[in-house]
Scaffold this active site. Structure first.
Site, short mmCIF file in Angstrom:
data_model
loop_
_atom_site.label_atom_id
_atom_site.label_comp_id
_atom_site.label_asym_id
_atom_site.label_seq_id
_atom_site.Cartn_x
_atom_site.Cartn_y
_atom_site.Cartn_z
CE LYS A 1 36.46 -41.76 -2.95
NZ LYS A 1 35.80 -40.59 -2.40
NE ARG B 1 41.25 -36.59 -1.80
CZ ARG B 1 41.58 -37.88 -1.68
NH1 ARG B 1 40.97 -38.79 -2.38
NH2 ARG B 1 42.53 -38.24 -0.83
C1 9MG Z 1 40.45 -38.13 1.72
N1 9MG Z 1 39.40 -38.39 0.76
C2 9MG Z 1 39.11 -39.60 0.19
N2 9MG Z 1 38.08 -39.48 -0.64
C3 9MG Z 1 37.70 -38.17 -0.61
C4 9MG Z 1 36.71 -37.42 -1.25
O1 9MG Z 1 35.84 -37.99 -2.07
N3 9MG Z 1 36.62 -36.11 -1.00
C5 9MG Z 1 37.48 -35.52 -0.11
N4 9MG Z 1 37.34 -34.19 0.10
N5 9MG Z 1 38.45 -36.18 0.53
C6 9MG Z 1 38.55 -37.48 0.28
#
Ligand code: 9MG
Length: 407
Positions: A342, A378
């Site tokens: 990110k 994730r």
């Molecule tokens: C789809 N998506 C993109 N970033 C995310 C994040 O930090 N958490 C979740 N649950 N979905 C995400």
């Protein structure tokens, strides 16, 4: 909303280890851990009258038996107070507060943060997620032409399926398939477009693996078809705040959900994010989503929550949320957190692009795991994150201080 927020607490496991070193019996250790362990809890949304209802006057011996009561000076937040004390002092306050319906709510929220009920395991596609034993890995499978870090990598469904299976081999515990970009600035796509991107991928993964499949969508119509195709979890980046039919679809399928916080929608969310209290506002939002979920019939043990790093947040908001994940634990649900590649990581590392953020991603994943902050992370780079977590989870669980500490 009345809330008890755990600001800090001595770790009972660490205290107990030192008491073991002193050769105290298990019974004494347990007793002393309660007496010595110290916590600071911030109460927000409480009644200003709690103090006179519960706390004896200054100077009295009885007052010393309760946690120190430090009320806020804010005119606009009259019910705020910081409580600081030993577990025994908190236990006394809890039993006192329980005696009257006017203060009973305070007893309940204090118990929730100081003696949280263990979170029941979640079973998805035959796999058990036993919260607290390790950090689980969600592998990202973006099938969007414009996703910020890997958009456009898969020319067709079968190459996306191949990639997904590689993530499974690398150790993914669950896959997250997404057909609508949620990158800052991105525009929504139609139901048909989203379905045409994800359905074949979900079906293809199902044919070749038993790995649990999450689908990242905020639309009930997409979720319904994805669940029919075999998905097990719906990951809604708007935390059940955008499509009122979505919770019902998840409930009807007996599926699980992840409710994420966002401030605004992807197109505009990064323009001017603002909070008076980012942790408190994220918790309120997630609790509203949890209410929608349980009202629709989704059992609590099938709900994960996520602070939504990068979704309507500045660099400082993201960092503060990551540092304070322990407060979000007060929601009583497993926490899923996504930091992978990110832009806040790019900002912290001198402007690196998404593909150059692996080391920064691993740093964030390891930090969360050591701090005990996330149950699921994730990530795009599953193999690397698995190794980082093997180390971080082991440090967090370390108990081998030598013979004096019980081995
Ligand atoms: C789809 N998506 C993109 N970033 C995310 C994040 O930090 N958490 C979740 N649950 N979905 C995400």
């Amino acid at each position: 909303m009345l809330r008890a927020r755990l600001i800090s607490r001595d770790r009972p496991e660490d205290l107990s280890l030192v008491l073991r070193r002193l050769n105290l019996s298990a019974r004494n250790r347990e007793h002393l851990t309660r007496e010595l362990g110290y916590a600071h809890v911030l109460i927000t949304g409480g009644r200003p009258s709690y103090e006179e209802e519960l706390v004896p006057p200054y100077g009295s011996k009885e007052r010393e038996k309760l946690p120190t009561w430090t009320p806020g000076g804010h005119l606009d937040h009259p019910g705020e107070v910081l409580l600081s004390g030993s577990r025994q002092q908190f236990d006394r306050l809890i039993s006192l507060a329980r005696k009257s319906p006017r203060t009973d709510g305070l007893a309940r929220v204090l118990e929730e943060v100081l003696s949280p009920a263990p979170m029941p395991a979640l079973t998805l596609s035959g796999r058990r997620f036993e919260w607290g034993t390790r950090t689980y890995l969600m592998g990202v499978v973006n099938v969007t032409p414009d996703s910020f870090s890997d958009g456009g990598r898969f020319p067709d469904a079968s190459s996306a399926v191949e990639h997904a299976l590689k993530l499974v081999d690398a150790g993914a515990d669950i896959l997250d398939v997404g057909g609508e970009s949620t990158r800052p600035g991105s525009l929504p796509v139609s139901v048909d477009e989203e379905l045409s991107r994800i359905l074949q991928v979900v079906e293809g993964i199902k044919r070749r693996s038993t790995v649990p499949i999450s689908v990242d969508t905020m639309k009930a119509a997409v979720a319904k078809e994805a669940l029919k195709a075999g998905a097990h979890l719906i990951n809604d980046v708007t935390g059940f705040h955008s499509d009122p039919a979505l919770a019902g679809v998840v409930a009807a399928a007996g599926a699980a959900c992840c409710l994420m916080h966002t401030q605004g929608m992807p197109k505009t969310m990064q323009q001017a994010p603002q909070y008076a209290d980012v942790v408190g506002e994220v918790m309120d939002y997630l609790e509203e989503g949890m209410f929608q979920a349980t009202e629709a019939g989704i059992p609590r043990e099938r709900i994960l929550v996520d602070p939504g790093i990068g979704f309507g947040k500045t660099l400082e908001h993201n960092l503060f949320l990551l540092r304070r994940l322990e407060e979000l634990r007060g929601l009583g649900q497993p926490l899923l957190v996504g930091t992978s590649r990110k832009s806040f990581l790019g900002k912290l590392t001198g402007g690196k692009g998404p593909q150059e953020r692996l080391a920064a991603t691993l740093g964030s994943v390891a930090a969360m795991a050591v701090l005990g902050g996330a149950d699921v992370v994730r990530v795009h780079d599953v193999a690397e994150a698995r190794d980082a977590l093997a180390v971080a989870d082991a440090i967090r669980g370390a108990r081998g201080g030598g013979d004096l500490y019980g081995g």
